[in-house]
Design a protein around this motif. Structure first.
Motif, mmCIF file in Angstrom:
data_model
loop_
_atom_site.group_PDB
_atom_site.id
_atom_site.type_symbol
_atom_site.label_atom_id
_atom_site.label_comp_id
_atom_site.label_asym_id
_atom_site.label_seq_id
_atom_site.Cartn_x
_atom_site.Cartn_y
_atom_site.Cartn_z
ATOM 1 N N GLY A 175 21.262 -7.243 -21.139
ATOM 2 C CA GLY A 175 21.814 -5.948 -20.725
ATOM 3 C C GLY A 175 21.028 -4.785 -21.304
ATOM 4 O O GLY A 175 19.854 -4.924 -21.669
ATOM 5 N N GLY A 176 21.685 -3.643 -21.397
ATOM 6 C CA GLY A 176 21.027 -2.403 -21.798
ATOM 7 C C GLY A 176 20.475 -2.432 -23.213
ATOM 8 O O GLY A 176 19.432 -1.862 -23.506
ATOM 9 N N ARG A 227 29.252 -9.428 -15.429
ATOM 10 C CA ARG A 227 28.035 -10.150 -15.035
ATOM 11 C C ARG A 227 27.237 -10.612 -16.261
ATOM 12 O O ARG A 227 27.360 -10.065 -17.352
ATOM 13 C CB ARG A 227 27.141 -9.283 -14.154
ATOM 14 N N ASP A 261 15.616 -3.064 -13.033
ATOM 15 C CA ASP A 261 16.288 -2.595 -11.796
ATOM 16 C C ASP A 261 15.922 -1.164 -11.450
ATOM 17 O O ASP A 261 15.548 -0.866 -10.318
ATOM 18 C CB ASP A 261 17.821 -2.823 -11.833
ATOM 19 N N TYR A 262 15.969 -0.256 -12.444
ATOM 20 C CA TYR A 262 15.641 1.141 -12.128
ATOM 21 C C TYR A 262 14.132 1.358 -12.017
ATOM 22 O O TYR A 262 13.685 2.469 -11.745
ATOM 23 C CB TYR A 262 16.280 2.109 -13.136
ATOM 24 N N GLY A 292 14.915 -10.479 -16.413
ATOM 25 C CA GLY A 292 14.670 -9.271 -15.610
ATOM 26 C C GLY A 292 15.531 -8.148 -16.153
ATOM 27 O O GLY A 292 16.491 -7.722 -15.520
ATOM 28 N N GLU A 293 15.161 -7.666 -17.347
ATOM 29 C CA GLU A 293 15.985 -6.625 -17.980
ATOM 30 C C GLU A 293 15.273 -5.274 -17.896
ATOM 31 O O GLU A 293 14.054 -5.197 -18.120
ATOM 32 C CB GLU A 293 16.240 -7.026 -19.442
ATOM 33 N N HIS A 294 16.032 -4.250 -17.572
ATOM 34 C CA HIS A 294 15.520 -2.876 -17.391
ATOM 35 C C HIS A 294 14.515 -2.792 -16.243
ATOM 36 O O HIS A 294 13.754 -1.839 -16.147
ATOM 37 C CB HIS A 294 14.905 -2.326 -18.698
ATOM 38 N N TYR A 296 19.071 4.734 -23.382
ATOM 39 C CA TYR A 296 18.871 4.141 -22.052
ATOM 40 C C TYR A 296 18.225 5.178 -21.118
ATOM 41 O O TYR A 296 17.210 4.914 -20.479
ATOM 42 C CB TYR A 296 20.220 3.684 -21.493
ATOM 43 N N CYS A 339 22.216 4.413 -14.933
ATOM 44 C CA CYS A 339 21.999 2.966 -14.798
ATOM 45 C C CYS A 339 21.323 2.639 -13.469
ATOM 46 O O CYS A 339 21.359 3.428 -12.521
ATOM 47 C CB CYS A 339 23.337 2.229 -14.888
ATOM 48 N N GLY A 340 20.735 1.446 -13.407
ATOM 49 C CA GLY A 340 20.195 0.937 -12.152
ATOM 50 C C GLY A 340 21.319 0.303 -11.336
ATOM 51 O O GLY A 340 22.508 0.522 -11.607
ATOM 52 N N ILE A 341 20.934 -0.546 -10.380
ATOM 53 C CA ILE A 341 21.918 -1.052 -9.418
ATOM 54 C C ILE A 341 22.422 -2.456 -9.757
ATOM 55 O O ILE A 341 23.368 -2.963 -9.158
ATOM 56 C CB ILE A 341 21.313 -1.026 -7.990
ATOM 57 N N MET A 367 25.577 8.153 -16.983
ATOM 58 C CA MET A 367 24.707 7.056 -17.419
ATOM 59 C C MET A 367 23.803 6.713 -16.230
ATOM 60 O O MET A 367 24.293 6.357 -15.155
ATOM 61 C CB MET A 367 25.603 5.880 -17.827
#
Ligand code: GLA
Length: 419
Positions: A370-371, A32, A41-42, A37-39, A249, A195-197, A193
């Motif tokens: 990304g992360g 992807r 999601d969580y 819109g980074e970080h 992260y 991570c969000g979705i 990890m």
């Protein structure tokens, strides 16, 4: 080894037959990008990702026993396990597959935690349920052209491919959204990890030539047409991945949670009832100034980035609706600034790549993606200037860092499917 993408289905089928004397079912699960819109999601905000023309291909077939035989074509490496006891492999790649197996097994057991928590809909093997879960062992061969460590979510793609493949092979009837949640849970709980979705959602729900605007709280989403005339999406791969990526992260995630706790605790002093805020989605810049800044400056910085990034994405979507790609591009630069200075998840290589393009009139927007701590920048570049720009930036990057950067031209493709 890495093959041109179009060669993978054939190479996987051949290897599968050679190793297991069987024809596999083959699944394609893409990597992807994320426009903005980074970080978020969580933090229960919004994201704007899309599935791309780089993917994992995974071949699968049933066995007569309860063994799991995995083979990674690109690493020429194998791993064996059994369906009875899922344990960590001691290497990284098998854990993305095994973590998904573990989560699916949990859907069948008494201890169906995710189901009990209302997180997923499907239980397996109940009364009148023909799907009894993973009832035999299975063989897997996989490979693909998503460069690992480049921030394009090769791990999420492998998880989604596994969930989709097992669902097909054993007729489990798991919905796509539950496969996404299972894949994310595998990464959170088995790989560790937090991570969000976003990555798993984008890999599963991608649509050709469309972005996905996902509300990470309600999981409502809509597909946004995204085929820009005369503009290309180029990724510049730093080819670095700093080792603190996953620990930092998880630390950022904790700092965001701390921010929410501080707002809840402080605001309840002022109001009779404690505010149940729950996530940064419901926090304003004013609340952060009042309740977090005086107590913890670092947490304040982190949370300020998230709260402004959620707003920026919503405004950015309006820009896209108005076909104002110039305004959208400016927001990408602002996102980079925030990720670098406030959220501190960039690194000198990513900052360099953004600095090198930011005054170029042919680049409408650029930022790390990304992360963080390595991976790619995403750039919106005028088509006629793209080839020349890529060459110039590669040369400058080589001079400054000694590293050969890679350039990927992205096309937006459909999400996970059988091929
Ligand atoms: C990684 C995670 C995602 C998301 C991004 C940052 O890719 O897997 O869930 O948090 O970082 O936006």
């Amino acid at each position: 080894m890495s093959l041109p993408q179009s060669d993978y289905p054939k190479a996987i089928a051949e290897k599968f037959t050679e190793l297991f004397n069987q024809q596999p079912l083959i699944i394609r699960a893409p990597g992807r990008i994320n426009l903005i819109g980074e970080h978020t999601d969580y933090n229960m905000g919004f994201v704007l990702p899309a599935a791309i023309n780089k993917a994992i291909y995974l071949g699968i077939g049933k066995r007569d026993d309860n063994e799991i035989h995995l083979y990674a074509l690109d690493y020429d490496d194998d791993h064996k396990a059994t369906t009875d006891a899922i344990v960590r492999s001691g290497k990284l790649w098998p854990d993305y597959v095994l973590g998904v197996v573990e989560q699916i097994k949990m859907l069948g057991g008494e201890g169906n935690r995710m189901h009990r928590m209302g997180r997923i809909d499907r239980m397996l093997g109940g009364e009148n349920d023909s799907a009894k879960g993973i009832t035999t062992g299975f063989n897997v061969v996989f490979g693909g052209d998503i460069p690992p460590g480049a921030g394009l979510s090769s791990s999420a793609a492998l998880e989604c491919a596994t969930a989709y493949a097992l669902n097909e092979l054993f007729g489990l009837g798991i919905s796509k959204i539950d496969m996404v949640k299972i894949s994310q849970a595998a990464e959170n709980e088995f790989v560790g990890m937090k991570c969000g979705i976003m990555d798993q959602f984008a890999s599963m729900f991608g649509k050709k030539d469309h972005l996905i605007r996902l509300d990470c709280r309600s999981l409502e989403y809509n597909h946004f047409p995204f085929k820009l005339k005369d503009v290309k999406v180029l990724l510049f791969d730093t080819r670095v991945k700093h080792s603190l990526a996953s620990s930092a992260y998880n630390e950022r995630r904790e700092q965001c949670e701390e921010g929410v706790r501080l707002v809840e605790a402080q605001s309840s002093k002022l109001e009779a009832q404690s505010q149940n805020i729950g996530s940064l989605r419901d926090v304003t810049e004013g609340m952060l100034l009042e309740f977090v800044k005086p107590v913890n400056e670092l947490v304040y910085k982190r949370c300020t980035f998230i709260v402004t990034e959620i707003q920026r994405l919503l405004k950015g979507c309006e820009d896209l609706e108005n076909n104002d790609i110039v305004a959208f591009g400016k927001k990408m630069y602002e996102t980079h600034e925030g990720l670098s200075k406030l959220y501190e998840v960039s690194c000198k290589e990513l900052d360099l790549l953004v600095d090198l393009v930011k005054d170029d009139p042919n680049v409408l927007g650029a930022r790390m993606m990304g992360g963080g701590f390595g991976g790619c920048t995403i750039n919106l570049v005028k088509e006629e200037a793209a080839a020349d720009l890529a060459e110039r930036i590669s040369k400058k990057y080589k001079v400054e860092t000694g590293v050969e950067m890679l350039v990927y031209e992205v096309r937006i493709e459909r999400g996970t499917c059988v091929i």
